[in-house]
Design a protein around this motif. Structure first.
Motif, mmCIF file in Angstrom:
data_model
loop_
_atom_site.group_PDB
_atom_site.id
_atom_site.type_symbol
_atom_site.label_atom_id
_atom_site.label_comp_id
_atom_site.label_asym_id
_atom_site.label_seq_id
_atom_site.Cartn_x
_atom_site.Cartn_y
_atom_site.Cartn_z
ATOM 1 N N GLU A 178 113.939 77.735 24.266
ATOM 2 C CA GLU A 178 113.086 78.183 25.365
ATOM 3 C C GLU A 178 113.837 78.011 26.677
ATOM 4 O O GLU A 178 114.564 77.037 26.864
ATOM 5 C CB GLU A 178 111.800 77.367 25.419
ATOM 6 N N HIS A 179 113.636 78.959 27.573
ATOM 7 C CA HIS A 179 114.263 78.844 28.894
ATOM 8 C C HIS A 179 113.580 79.803 29.854
ATOM 9 O O HIS A 179 112.837 80.696 29.443
ATOM 10 C CB HIS A 179 115.764 79.134 28.833
ATOM 11 N N SER A 180 113.837 79.606 31.131
ATOM 12 C CA SER A 180 113.246 80.477 32.140
ATOM 13 C C SER A 180 114.124 81.712 32.309
ATOM 14 O O SER A 180 115.262 81.761 31.848
ATOM 15 C CB SER A 180 113.142 79.748 33.486
ATOM 16 N N GLY A 181 113.581 82.693 32.993
ATOM 17 C CA GLY A 181 114.356 83.894 33.301
ATOM 18 C C GLY A 181 114.808 83.896 34.747
ATOM 19 O O GLY A 181 114.925 84.953 35.370
ATOM 20 N N LEU A 182 115.081 82.714 35.290
ATOM 21 C CA LEU A 182 115.411 82.589 36.708
ATOM 22 C C LEU A 182 116.914 82.666 36.971
ATOM 23 O O LEU A 182 117.726 82.220 36.164
ATOM 24 C CB LEU A 182 114.868 81.268 37.254
ATOM 25 N N PHE A 183 117.252 83.217 38.136
ATOM 26 C CA PHE A 183 118.631 83.255 38.618
ATOM 27 C C PHE A 183 118.738 82.327 39.828
ATOM 28 O O PHE A 183 117.882 82.351 40.717
ATOM 29 C CB PHE A 183 119.038 84.661 39.059
ATOM 30 N N ALA A 184 119.795 81.521 39.872
ATOM 31 C CA ALA A 184 120.066 80.658 41.025
ATOM 32 C C ALA A 184 121.166 81.285 41.866
ATOM 33 O O ALA A 184 122.148 81.806 41.328
ATOM 34 C CB ALA A 184 120.497 79.266 40.564
ATOM 35 N N LEU A 185 120.999 81.241 43.176
ATOM 36 C CA LEU A 185 121.969 81.820 44.104
ATOM 37 C C LEU A 185 122.731 80.709 44.811
ATOM 38 O O LEU A 185 122.128 79.817 45.416
ATOM 39 C CB LEU A 185 121.242 82.704 45.125
ATOM 40 N N ILE A 186 124.068 80.775 44.740
ATOM 41 C CA ILE A 186 124.920 79.729 45.314
ATOM 42 C C ILE A 186 125.810 80.336 46.390
ATOM 43 O O ILE A 186 126.390 81.409 46.195
ATOM 44 C CB ILE A 186 125.822 79.086 44.225
ATOM 45 N N ASP A 187 125.935 79.646 47.517
ATOM 46 C CA ASP A 187 126.771 80.174 48.601
ATOM 47 C C ASP A 187 128.225 79.722 48.469
ATOM 48 O O ASP A 187 128.595 79.022 47.510
ATOM 49 C CB ASP A 187 126.187 79.812 49.970
ATOM 50 N N LYS A 188 129.059 80.131 49.405
ATOM 51 C CA LYS A 188 130.501 79.883 49.328
ATOM 52 C C LYS A 188 130.865 78.397 49.404
ATOM 53 O O LYS A 188 131.939 77.995 48.966
ATOM 54 C CB LYS A 188 131.217 80.636 50.455
ATOM 55 N N LYS A 189 129.955 77.593 49.945
ATOM 56 C CA LYS A 189 130.210 76.159 50.086
ATOM 57 C C LYS A 189 129.638 75.356 48.920
ATOM 58 O O LYS A 189 129.727 74.135 48.913
ATOM 59 C CB LYS A 189 129.629 75.655 51.404
ATOM 60 N N GLY A 190 129.053 76.049 47.947
ATOM 61 C CA GLY A 190 128.514 75.350 46.790
ATOM 62 C C GLY A 190 127.097 74.852 46.969
ATOM 63 O O GLY A 190 126.686 73.899 46.293
ATOM 64 N N ASN A 191 126.330 75.496 47.855
ATOM 65 C CA ASN A 191 124.930 75.122 48.063
ATOM 66 C C ASN A 191 123.994 76.145 47.437
ATOM 67 O O ASN A 191 124.231 77.352 47.535
ATOM 68 C CB ASN A 191 124.618 75.024 49.561
ATOM 69 N N ILE A 192 122.915 75.666 46.810
ATOM 70 C CA ILE A 192 121.893 76.555 46.282
ATOM 71 C C ILE A 192 121.074 77.078 47.458
ATOM 72 O O ILE A 192 120.605 76.302 48.287
ATOM 73 C CB ILE A 192 120.975 75.814 45.290
ATOM 74 N N ARG A 193 120.916 78.396 47.508
ATOM 75 C CA ARG A 193 120.205 79.018 48.623
ATOM 76 C C ARG A 193 119.070 79.904 48.109
ATOM 77 O O ARG A 193 119.087 80.345 46.957
ATOM 78 C CB ARG A 193 121.170 79.865 49.458
ATOM 79 N N CYS A 194 118.101 80.182 48.961
ATOM 80 C CA CYS A 194 117.007 81.077 48.586
ATOM 81 C C CYS A 194 116.316 81.605 49.819
ATOM 82 O O CYS A 194 116.495 81.083 50.923
ATOM 83 C CB CYS A 194 116.013 80.385 47.667
ATOM 84 N N ARG A 195 115.477 82.618 49.633
ATOM 85 C CA ARG A 195 114.643 83.145 50.710
ATOM 86 C C ARG A 195 113.270 82.466 50.670
ATOM 87 O O ARG A 195 113.007 81.634 49.792
ATOM 88 C CB ARG A 195 114.477 84.657 50.581
ATOM 89 N N LYS A 196 112.415 82.833 51.603
ATOM 90 C CA LYS A 196 111.052 82.306 51.636
ATOM 91 C C LYS A 196 110.078 83.365 51.135
ATOM 92 O O LYS A 196 110.352 84.568 51.215
ATOM 93 C CB LYS A 196 110.678 81.889 53.057
ATOM 94 N N ASP A 197 108.923 82.912 50.638
ATOM 95 C CA ASP A 197 107.891 83.847 50.221
ATOM 96 C C ASP A 197 107.061 84.274 51.435
ATOM 97 O O ASP A 197 107.365 83.899 52.576
ATOM 98 C CB ASP A 197 107.018 83.249 49.116
ATOM 99 N N ASN A 198 106.010 85.024 51.188
ATOM 100 C CA ASN A 198 105.193 85.549 52.282
ATOM 101 C C ASN A 198 104.437 84.469 53.041
ATOM 102 O O ASN A 198 103.920 84.724 54.133
ATOM 103 C CB ASN A 198 104.193 86.579 51.737
ATOM 104 N N PHE A 199 104.373 83.269 52.469
ATOM 105 C CA PHE A 199 103.678 82.156 53.115
ATOM 106 C C PHE A 199 104.656 81.202 53.811
ATOM 107 O O PHE A 199 104.255 80.156 54.319
ATOM 108 C CB PHE A 199 102.838 81.388 52.095
ATOM 109 N N GLY A 200 105.943 81.557 53.782
ATOM 110 C CA GLY A 200 106.949 80.732 54.439
ATOM 111 C C GLY A 200 107.493 79.608 53.590
ATOM 112 O O GLY A 200 108.203 78.732 54.095
ATOM 113 N N ASN A 201 107.186 79.627 52.279
ATOM 114 C CA ASN A 201 107.676 78.577 51.373
ATOM 115 C C ASN A 201 108.938 79.039 50.656
ATOM 116 O O ASN A 201 109.033 80.197 50.247
ATOM 117 C CB ASN A 201 106.610 78.236 50.335
ATOM 118 N N PRO A 202 109.923 78.157 50.452
ATOM 119 C CA PRO A 202 111.128 78.535 49.709
ATOM 120 C C PRO A 202 110.789 78.930 48.281
ATOM 121 O O PRO A 202 110.027 78.229 47.605
ATOM 122 C CB PRO A 202 111.972 77.253 49.732
ATOM 123 N N ILE A 203 111.336 80.045 47.791
ATOM 124 C CA ILE A 203 111.048 80.467 46.416
ATOM 125 C C ILE A 203 111.880 79.680 45.409
ATOM 126 O O ILE A 203 111.608 79.708 44.222
ATOM 127 C CB ILE A 203 111.291 81.976 46.231
#
Length: 227
Positions: A178-203
């Motif tokens: 079992e596993h999720s279908g999620l993708f993690a986004l990593i920047d050039k410095k090795g940090n996990i990054r993400c956008r916010k949802d419509n309520f301003g919360n990190p996804i």
């Protein structure tokens, strides 16, 4: 007796108001009414010019790719990359994830500053040889797309404790994992990054099964490549 009961209840309410209401008001004013370890970690970081949130550093990992090469988190420094957890014999969500990841690959094909790390949660079956054949089957063309294998418990630790993305073994489900279908986004410095949802919360992570999630991560990869 009823009067005494009312007096007792009134006293409890009075004490609660004196002690706790000022604290609640202060937390509302400071924006910390909902708080946990991950929320705390995210809230301590300010958005960059891209408007993307920094969740924290990618967990350290060291695995072997489809070509038998040793790959670790430092391999990707200086690159924007996407991380997923999958297994080659997955009968359910992995084929969808594979197709969507190929679309992402094709969008950035030829860009040396973009990469993909696909980590198998069934490494006992998914040897380097098996992953090399799987790479051909799904359409891996980029030299920066590494399908990774290693010790199973080590990989589960990376997924569940490093990324906080669920992966586990379950003999009662089709495919055995079992596993999720999620993708993690990593920047050039090795940090996990993400956008916010419509309520301003990190996804936190992007939906790798829906076109909406693929579109979102593609847009944000472009932002990070220009950061």
């Amino acid at each position: 007796m009823k009067n005494k009961a009312y007096i007792g209840v009134s006293f409890v309410i009075l004490v609660f108001g004196i002690i706790f209401i000022p604290k609640i008001i202060n937390r509302i004013k400071s924006g910390t009414i909902v708080q946990g370890d991950r929320i705390d970690a995210v809230s301590n970081h300010k958005d960059g010019e891209t408007g993307l949130v920094t969740i924290g550093p990618v967990p350290e990992f060291e695995l072997t790719d489809q070509n038998g090469a040793n790959i670790n988190d430092k391999t990707f420094l200086g690159k924007v990359y996407v991380v997923e957890f999958f297994f080659s014999s997955c009968p359910s969500i992995c084929p969808v994830m594979n197709r969507n990841m190929v679309d992402i690959q094709n969008e950035f094909f030829g860009n040396p500053n973009f990469g993909i790390a696909s980590i198998s949660i069934d490494p006992e079956h998914d040897t380097s040889k098996v992953l090399k054949e799987h790479a051909k089957t799904i359409g891996v063309k980029s030299s920066n797309w590494h399908l990774l294998t290693g010790d199973k418990e080590y990989i589960f630790t990376i997924a569940n404790k490093g990324f906080n993305v669920y992966a586990g073994e379950n003999k009662n489900v089709e495919g055995g994992f079992e596993h999720s279908g999620l993708f993690a986004l990593i920047d050039k410095k090795g940090n996990i990054r993400c956008r916010k949802d419509n309520f301003g919360n990190p996804i936190l992570y992007y939906d790798g099964l829906e076109k909406k999630g693929v579109k979102a991560i593609t847009q944000d990869i472009k932002k990070l490549l220009n950061e």
